[in-house]
Design an enzyme around this catalytic site. Structure first.
Site, PDB file in Angstrom:
ATOM      1  N   VAL A  72       0.836  -1.216   0.000  1.00 23.95           N
ATOM      2  CA  VAL A  72       0.000   0.000   0.000  1.00 23.95           C
ATOM      3  C   VAL A  72       0.869   1.263   0.000  1.00 23.95           C
ATOM      4  O   VAL A  72       0.347   2.368   0.050  1.00 23.95           O
ATOM      5  CB  VAL A  72      -0.956  -0.012   1.214  1.00 23.95           C
ATOM      6  CG1 VAL A  72      -1.986  -1.123   1.065  1.00 23.95           C
ATOM      7  CG2 VAL A  72      -0.212  -0.135   2.540  1.00 23.95           C
ATOM      8  N   HIS A  88      -4.143  -4.408  -3.034  1.00 27.21           N
ATOM      9  CA  HIS A  88      -4.661  -4.164  -1.680  1.00 27.21           C
ATOM     10  C   HIS A  88      -4.781  -2.680  -1.364  1.00 27.21           C
ATOM     11  O   HIS A  88      -4.781  -2.274  -0.198  1.00 27.21           O
ATOM     12  CB  HIS A  88      -3.775  -4.880  -0.649  1.00 27.21           C
ATOM     13  CG  HIS A  88      -3.825  -6.370  -0.795  1.00 27.21           C
ATOM     14  ND1 HIS A  88      -2.838  -7.192  -0.305  1.00 27.21           N
ATOM     15  CD2 HIS A  88      -4.717  -7.178  -1.398  1.00 27.21           C
ATOM     16  CE1 HIS A  88      -3.142  -8.456  -0.604  1.00 27.21           C
ATOM     17  NE2 HIS A  88      -4.274  -8.477  -1.253  1.00 27.21           N
ATOM     18  N   THR A 141       7.504 -11.689  -1.115  1.00 24.22           N
ATOM     19  CA  THR A 141       6.193 -12.023  -0.565  1.00 24.22           C
ATOM     20  C   THR A 141       6.195 -13.418   0.050  1.00 24.22           C
ATOM     21  O   THR A 141       6.829 -14.331  -0.470  1.00 24.22           O
ATOM     22  CB  THR A 141       5.060 -11.925  -1.614  1.00 24.22           C
ATOM     23  OG1 THR A 141       3.811 -12.176  -0.974  1.00 24.22           O
ATOM     24  CG2 THR A 141       5.268 -12.883  -2.771  1.00 24.22           C
TER      25      THR A 141
END
Ligand code: BV8
Ligand code: ZN
Length: 258
Positions: free
Chosen positions: A102, A118, A195
């Protein structure tokens, strides 16, 4: 060995997807979701705070947390990992950048239109009428440990303003998810960077690419559930390995400092 294998895959790629998580921003000083929360939020875990329920129960705590994170992101800079991703567009016919992050570090490194699955810390909206709301002027520095901040009120319906992020239990933005699925199922190389591959439906993206016949290159210092589907695994930090991959694939001047 692995770097040159990855380079061979990239050299002949038509469409490359780069899929990133919190790990690519770690070397810029942005905490990952694995890192324990600090200060006011240290007794919470990110997954329980990043929910509509937490915001309903204690809006000042949750808004304060996002304002603290926004200020932190504004005080740091993109690192060589973000820069290498941005530079890829000069070398491959088609590049799609998809992120779970984000923060705006991909954009600040020069990636034109990363797909934010997101949401973003920079797109607040009204929790009641969903109209976009202005970013509050950062009047005073948040204390290091953070503080509660009452969310601003919507100019249209006086509802509470919420961060423009996707909370757990909430649907992803339809267009972003659709374009990510389209890119993953049509690319020939997917680079997954930083990730843990645990949050869905985002974690489906590298799997979809692999199922669609794409080669998957993973950059992560730790093992993840994506290891088995990685064609090439590059175990190490993104800000080190991505520039190395770039210069191994397309020898040239080193990346300029961020
Ligand atoms: C939904 C925004 C339904 C907010 C985020 C299927 C199976 C199981 C569970 C589910 C499922 N489907 C849905 C669920 C529930 C849930 C989920 O996935 N839970 C998980 C935890 C089990 N998913 C949802 O709730 C999703 N919504 O399902 O809605 C629905 C559908 C239709 C209609 C209505 C409702 C929404 C999920 C999105 C939540 N929002 N972020 C905010 O930021 O505050 S998720 C957030 O956490 C991030 O965006 C990211 O996605 C995730 C963190 O993961 P990573 O980015 O990978 O980061 P992490 O810290 O975990 O790992 C960092 C990695 O980097 C590590 O591997 C580390 O080794 C590496 N690393 C560290 N340093 C470096 C490095 N790598 C490279 N270089 C370095 N230097
Ligand atoms: Zn409103």
């Amino acid at each position: 060995m692995a770097l040159s294998d990855a380079a061979k895959l990239l050299q002949k790629a038509r469409h490359v997807v780069v899929f990133t998580g919190a790990g690519i921003s770690a070397e810029s000083g942005v905490a990952t979701f694995r890192d324990a929360l600090t200060g006011l939020w240290s007794r919470f875990d990110a997954q329980s705070l990043a929910t509509p329920q937490a915001f309903a129960e204690d809006p000042d705590l949750v808004w304060g947390w996002y304002e603290w994170r926004r200020q932190q992101v504004q005080q740091v800079r993109p690192n060589h990992g973000h820069l290498a991703v941005a530079r890829l567009k000069d070398h491959v016919p088609q590049l799609t950048v998809i992120t779970q992050n984000v923060d705006d570090l991909h954009e600040r490194a020069g990636s034109d239109t990363p797909t934010h699955l997101h949401g973003s810390l920079f797109a607040p909206r009204c929790a009641a009428c969903s109209r976009p709301a202005p970013l509050p002027a950062t009047t005073e520095e948040q204390p290091a440990g953070g503080r509660r901040v009452p969310p601003p009120r919507c100019a249209h319906c006086a509802g509470p303003v919420r961060p423009g992020v996707v909370w757990f239990g909430e649907a992803l933005p339809e267009q972003a998810l659709e374009s990510a699925v389209r890119a993953a199922s049509s690319c020939d190389v997917l680079l997954t960077v930083g990730t843990s591959g645990l949050v869905y439906p985002a974690a489906e993206i590298p799997r979809l690419a692999a199922r669609s016949g794409a080669a998957v290159i993973q950059v992560n210092p730790q093992p993840t559930p994506l290891d088995p589907l990685a064609t090439v695994n590059l175990p190490g930090p993104a800000a080190e390995l991505l520039p190395a991959l770039l210069t191994t694939t397309w020898p040239g001047p080193p990346l300029s400092t961020p």
